[in-house]
Design a protein around this motif. Structure first.
Motif, PDB file in Angstrom:
ATOM      1  N   SER A  30      17.064  75.649 -75.449  1.00  0.00           N
ATOM      2  CA  SER A  30      16.768  75.372 -73.974  1.00  0.00           C
ATOM      3  C   SER A  30      15.544  75.990 -73.372  1.00  0.00           C
ATOM      4  N   THR A  39      16.585  76.818 -67.696  1.00  0.00           N
ATOM      5  CA  THR A  39      17.726  77.262 -68.476  1.00  0.00           C
ATOM      6  C   THR A  39      18.740  78.013 -67.763  1.00  0.00           C
ATOM      7  N   HIS A  42      22.330  76.995 -67.291  1.00  0.00           N
ATOM      8  CA  HIS A  42      23.091  76.999 -68.567  1.00  0.00           C
ATOM      9  C   HIS A  42      23.598  78.477 -68.894  1.00  0.00           C
ATOM     10  N   ALA A 110      27.983  73.781 -69.722  1.00  0.00           N
ATOM     11  CA  ALA A 110      27.956  75.091 -70.490  1.00  0.00           C
ATOM     12  C   ALA A 110      29.490  75.820 -70.348  1.00  0.00           C
TER      13      ALA A 110
END
Length: 197
Positions: A30, A39, A42, A110
């Motif tokens: 990512s 990112t 995440h 995630a």
């Protein structure tokens, strides 16, 4: 929790979060494709999912897996399929411009991935068994474990995303980027296979 136990928990958390695994592989990918800023959800989703998983195991979910091993097989299958899907997308990604067609993993995706990640389950069950003794203050000890994971683990996760973002800055040659994407794809597929060892 005693200071020695807290130090041991912090060290365990560091080792488990900094070593390669599905989350770190996905974060590196990512970071490479989307950069550090995109990112961040995440990273935070992994931390939230890990805390939720620790709470669930502390509440007794870990015992369910001991009684019903078929649930573990189902989780391994879902986790493997997800990593193989990710490997396929990476294999076909030729250059960073193609990443505009794909969105980064979201916070909730995630978090949910932790529940199909065998390494995350292993960590959660081990931590609750080793560092959270039953009795008075049980909920407080689980909260402390979650806090340690957030404080120690989140920077470890960020290191992997930053590594990918660093690669992004130096990879302008499409041939090199293709090589990196295909290497990450192969590692994703290998990780999916390792779920079954």
């Amino acid at each position: 929790m005693e200071t020695t136990s807290l130090a041991a928990l912090a060290l365990y958390t560091f080792v488990m979060c900094i070593t390669p695994g599905p989350n770190n592989l996905m974060l590196t990918t990512s970071g490479l494709i989307f950069g550090m800023a995109r990112t961040c959800p995440h990273i935070l989703g992994i931390a939230f999912g890990a805390a939720t998983q620790l709470i669930a195991v502390g509440a007794g979910l870990g015992a369910v897996f001991a009684v019903e091993p078929r649930l573990q097989i189902g989780l391994k299958l879902i986790g493997s399929l997800y990593l193989l899907w990710l490997a396929g997308k990476l294999w076909r990604a030729a250059e960073l411009r193609g990443a505009a067609l794909v969105a980064p993993v979201t916070f909730f995706q995630a978090a949910a991935f932790q529940f199909v990640n065998p390494k995350a389950w292993l960590i959660a069950v081990t931590v609750i068994a080793a560092f959270v003794s039953p009795g008075d203050g049980y909920a407080l000890r689980i909260a402390l474990v979650c806090a340690v994971f957030a404080i120690v683990g989140t920077p470890c996760l960020a290191v992997w995303a930053a590594f990918g973002a660093g690669l992004r800055r130096i990879l302008h040659d499409p041939a090199k980027l293709l090589f990196i994407n295909r290497t990450m794809a192969a590692l994703s597929a290998i990780t999916a296979g390792m779920f079954w060892l």
